[in-house]
Design a protein around this motif. Structure first.
Motif, mmCIF file in Angstrom:
data_model
loop_
_atom_site.group_PDB
_atom_site.id
_atom_site.type_symbol
_atom_site.label_atom_id
_atom_site.label_comp_id
_atom_site.label_asym_id
_atom_site.label_seq_id
_atom_site.Cartn_x
_atom_site.Cartn_y
_atom_site.Cartn_z
ATOM 1 N N LEU A 106 39.844 61.345 53.479
ATOM 2 C CA LEU A 106 40.697 61.985 53.842
ATOM 3 C C LEU A 106 40.389 63.421 53.301
ATOM 4 O O LEU A 106 39.477 63.071 51.988
ATOM 5 C CB LEU A 106 41.815 61.794 52.931
ATOM 6 N N ARG A 107 40.333 64.805 53.578
ATOM 7 C CA ARG A 107 40.090 65.863 52.745
ATOM 8 C C ARG A 107 41.257 66.808 54.160
ATOM 9 O O ARG A 107 41.360 67.700 54.610
ATOM 10 C CB ARG A 107 38.631 66.799 53.340
ATOM 11 N N ILE A 108 42.471 66.925 53.046
ATOM 12 C CA ILE A 108 43.810 67.355 53.719
ATOM 13 C C ILE A 108 43.270 68.450 52.958
ATOM 14 O O ILE A 108 43.725 69.417 52.282
ATOM 15 C CB ILE A 108 44.955 66.884 53.227
ATOM 16 N N PRO A 109 43.119 69.579 53.652
ATOM 17 C CA PRO A 109 43.281 71.421 53.411
ATOM 18 C C PRO A 109 44.733 71.909 52.749
ATOM 19 O O PRO A 109 45.617 71.511 53.225
ATOM 20 C CB PRO A 109 42.789 72.312 54.243
ATOM 21 N N ALA A 110 44.626 72.788 52.000
ATOM 22 C CA ALA A 110 45.640 72.989 51.525
ATOM 23 C C ALA A 110 46.534 74.410 52.468
ATOM 24 O O ALA A 110 45.667 75.503 53.525
ATOM 25 C CB ALA A 110 45.680 73.988 50.027
#
Length: 429
Positions: A291-295
């Motif tokens: 998971l790499r959820i951008p701000a």
């Protein structure tokens, strides 16, 4: 004119309210005949003394004084808390209200909450005191309370509890009873026969030991768990979870601090299978670890897939995300390309996580595939976002981190324990 079927259903439900007519002809719905059966079936399991809901709904007086509140909560589909979308999979533990049932609550409130004829009133549902599934075969708990400090991050604490069982058992049901619901976020129950859990416990002062991301060693198996909204139930006849003799339970409790010192002693009740068990229930986490959820991203979408390598039968699916999660959809694709809906949670609620029990067990032949699609909202427009301003979020154990997993419960078709066809523990799709 073509009207979408969902819009048509809503218009049909709303018509009596718009026109002043009634679904019941000249008369209004009554509590005894129309309201009580719905409340007893869909609400009373939580709305009764000693349970998680803040008030009871077992009598006319209980329900009538909250009639308008109930009409509003059911119309907005806040209650009963059933998050799976209707029509996307069928479930044995379905608690959602139909469009007509929702309209009944609204009409009853508008009519002044008539009580009706006592002859129409169904019997008040009977619940076992303390344990939802009745008297357990064994109740296990730590020797002492655990004290959780007021400040700090989330804590994963593992409590080692000897079962002292002198023979192997298959578990037909497991019920977890949190000692302090204000701080217990979820519980996972493992078992251990190697003594490794006891060694970790001995090295850590106080009851239990702290371990993030698992129990600190290779678990021999999970036999159950609990999260808010997750109700215990018995497995189908002939199916059980294996628990060997002399095993220790390793009860991992996820604590979320309340801002003041709290104590907890979570208990576990075991219900043994009474008849012969032919198949062992197994579990597999279909997960998206990367998971790499951008701000600031309000619509971050991820996918995960699981190839099915053996002929299996699926029984349950449990979606799991954290506070940024908004939606999860799980499907199965058969070798011929047929897509089978399993569950679709369109409005994810971190505080109400359900295990969805398939109404009809689903056979998945080898060559099938299970797919997951999940959506996250990491924007400042998400009122549940724990970070202000939003920050970059990855997979992690803290509530302020994220997860993306659907736990699948299944049996192996080729396993027949009653005939001595015991398969290796590692056998899984």
């Amino acid at each position: 004119m073509i009207i979408h079927k969902k819009i048509y259903a809503c218009l049909v439900a709303a018509m009596p309210l718009l026109t002043g007519s009634s679904l019941f002809g000249a008369g209004a719905p009554t509590f005894d005949k129309d309201i009580a059966p719905i409340v007893f079936k869909n609400c009373a399991v939580c709305h009764r003394p000693g349970e998680v809901a803040p008030f009871s709904l077992l009598t006319y007086h209980d329900v009538s004084k909250r009639a308008k509140q109930i009409a509003r909560a059911t119309d907005e589909k806040i209650m009963p808390p059933w998050k799976a979308e209707p029509g996307f999979g069928e479930f044995a533990n379905d608690r959602h209200l139909t469009t007509q049932e929702i309209a009944i609550f609204q009409q009853w409130a508008s009519a002044g909450e008539p009580e009706g004829d006592a002859a129409d009133l169904p019997a008040t549902p009977k619940f076992q005191e303390g344990w939802m599934l009745g008297k357990p075969d064994v109740v296990l708990e730590p020797d002492e309370d655990y004290t959780l400090a007021a400040e700090g991050g989330d804590l994963y604490r593992c409590f080692v509890i000897p079962t002292k069982l002198t023979e192997d058992h298959y578990i037909a049901a497991l019920e977890v009873r949190p000692g302090n619901r204000k701080v217990v976020h979820h519980v996972i129950v493992h078992f251990d026969t190697t003594g490794q859990a006891r060694e970790l416990d001995a090295k850590d002062p106080g009851p239990g030991y702290t371990s993030f991301g698992g129990v600190g060693f290779k678990s021999e198996g999970v036999i159950g768990g609990w999260a808010p909204g997750n109700f215990p139930s018995f497995l189908p006849e002939g199916i059980g979870r294996f628990l060997p003799k002399n095993a220790d339970l390793v009860v991992q409790v996820h604590y979320h601090r309340s801002g003041k010192v709290e104590t907890d002693r979570t208990k576990v009740a075991l219900y043994f299978a009474k008849g012969p068990v032919d198949k062992r229930l197994r579990s597999f986490p279909l997960a998206k670890l990367a998971l790499r959820i951008p701000a600031g991203d309000s619509n971050y979408v991820v996918h995960a897939s699981l190839p099915v390598k053996f002929n299996v039968t699926a029984y349950r699916v449990t979606p799991h995300m954290h506070l940024l999660g908004r939606e999860m959809k799980v499907t199965a694709t058969l070798p011929d390309g047929t897509i089978i809906p399993l569950v679709h949670v369109q409005n994810w609620d971190f505080n109400w996580q359900t295990t969805y029990e398939l109404k009809t067990p689903l056979h998945l032949p080898a060559g099938s595939r299970v797919d997951l699609e999940a959506r996250y909202d990491n924007s400042s427009g998400n009122p549940l976002n724990p970070n202000n301003p939003p920050r970059f979020v990855t997979w992690g154990e803290q509530t302020t981190d994220e997860m993306c997993v659907a736990f699948l419960n299944f049996t192996l078709d080729r396993e027949h324990l009653a005939r001595g066809a015991m398969l290796r523990k590692t056998s899984s799709p």
